[in-house]
Design a protein around this motif. Structure first.
Motif, short mmCIF file in Angstrom:
data_model
loop_
_atom_site.label_atom_id
_atom_site.label_comp_id
_atom_site.label_asym_id
_atom_site.label_seq_id
_atom_site.Cartn_x
_atom_site.Cartn_y
_atom_site.Cartn_z
N UNK A 1 0.83 -1.21 0.00
CA UNK A 1 0.00 0.00 0.00
C UNK A 1 0.86 1.25 0.00
N UNK A 2 0.69 2.11 -1.01
CA UNK A 2 1.44 3.37 -1.07
C UNK A 2 0.75 4.40 -0.18
N UNK A 3 1.40 4.76 0.91
CA UNK A 3 0.80 5.68 1.88
C UNK A 3 0.68 7.11 1.35
N UNK A 4 1.41 7.45 0.31
CA UNK A 4 1.41 8.84 -0.16
C UNK A 4 0.43 9.12 -1.30
N UNK A 5 -0.26 8.08 -1.77
CA UNK A 5 -1.28 8.31 -2.80
C UNK A 5 -2.60 7.70 -2.36
N UNK A 6 -3.11 8.12 -1.19
CA UNK A 6 -4.36 7.54 -0.70
C UNK A 6 -5.56 8.06 -1.50
N UNK A 7 -6.58 7.24 -1.56
CA UNK A 7 -7.84 7.62 -2.18
C UNK A 7 -8.93 6.77 -1.54
#
Length: 304
Positions: free
Chosen positions: A247-253
């Motif tokens: 999970x990429x924490x810097x591109x949440x949606x």
């Protein structure tokens, strides 16, 4: 006798001028060789790499350094402009990842400023994936190019830069060994991704990414993924087709948050990753920490 004294005085005066000029030249030469190279890095991982390579002979300003900020939405400011104005060397990623810095550079043309672009240097690029710094082999090549450039800007300290490069490359070998060990144990393991960034490491490890590429690419670019890919990604979680979720924490949606929540509810291990380097880390400790987290998650999910 008077003429002889006058000649002696003139010779003495000329000698003093010569000594003074030599001292000034020596001072200027010393300042030139000891002056730190002003470097501006668009992202802090490039800034850290050049610090390790340049040591005390570089002064580095990293613009993107907050892991809580989405790099794709960054807005430049006056401080960025000021830093670039005095830069001898600029290091950016390119590949439309940090186009904001291209605009700043165009607004401040400088024939003496050198600019390096990571995506142009990287020799193991993935299709439609600008995150080249996640590829250890890419960073090896980028580090070599940075070192060559530093030696052009400061020939006096070339041997130091070469020595620092050797140390840096040796440290990357440790990361490569870690990746090789993970592949030997977990090759083929099905995993889910919320973004394309980690493909630079899932591929050499041999992990089987089930998430549709169109889904990951859309999230990486800040767009809504195609509806069918969202359904597929959700099903892969709810049916436990993937062992872990990266999970990429810097591109949440809302879409990726839903995947994360579903994974948590089903006890599917989650591996958080970031695009920029967290505070207090070096490139190597950052990557090592994430690989260790990945290893723990895979061990939990597979029992290996």
């Amino acid at each position: 006798m008077a003429i002889t004294k006058r000649v002696a005085l003139l010779l003495s005066f000329a000698l003093l001028i010569s000594i003074f000029a030599s001292a000034c030249n020596a001072s200027t030469s010393s300042n030139t060789s000891s002056k730190a190279i002003n470097v501006v890095a668009a992202e802090n991982f490039y800034g850290d790499i050049v610090k390790q390579l340049g040591g005390s002979h570089v002064s580095v300003t990293s613009i993107l350094s907050d892991p809580n900020v989405d790099p794709h939405e960054y807005q430049s400011n006056f401080q960025d402009t000021k830093a670039l104005k005095n830069a001898d060397l600029v290091i950016k990623n390119g590949a439309d990842y940090d186009s904001w810095i291209d605009q700043l550079l165009s607004a401040q043309p400088n024939a003496h400023r050198m600019v390096l672009t990571g995506a142009d240097i990287a020799d193991h690029k993935l299709t439609d994936n600008p995150h080249v710094w996640y590829g250890i082999d890419n960073v090896q090549t980028i580090a070599k190019t940075i070192t060559t450039t530093l030696k052009k800007l400061d020939t006096t300290d070339a041997s130091t830069f070469d020595s620092n490069l050797t140390t840096f490359l040796n440290s990357l070998n440790t990361l490569q060994q870690k990746i090789t060990a993970l592949k030997a144990k977990y090759n083929g393991t099905p995993v889910g991704l919320t973004e394309t960034i980690y493909l630079y490491q899932t591929q050499p490890i041999g992990l089987n990414v089930l998430t549709p590429f169109e889904f990951d690419k859309a999230i990486a670019e800040g767009n809504d993924p195609p509806a069918d890919t969202v359904t597929t990604a959700n099903d892969q979680i709810t049916k436990k087709q993937v062992k872990i979720l990266i999970y990429n924490e810097q591109t949440p949606s809302p879409i990726t948050a839903n995947l994360q929540n579903e994974a948590k509810s089903l006890n599917i291990p989650i591996v958080p990753v970031t695009e920029t380097m967290p505070p207090g880390k070096t490139y190597q400790t950052w990557m090592t920490g994430q690989l260790n987290t990945l290893q723990q998650a895979l061990a939990t999910a597979t029992g290996k």
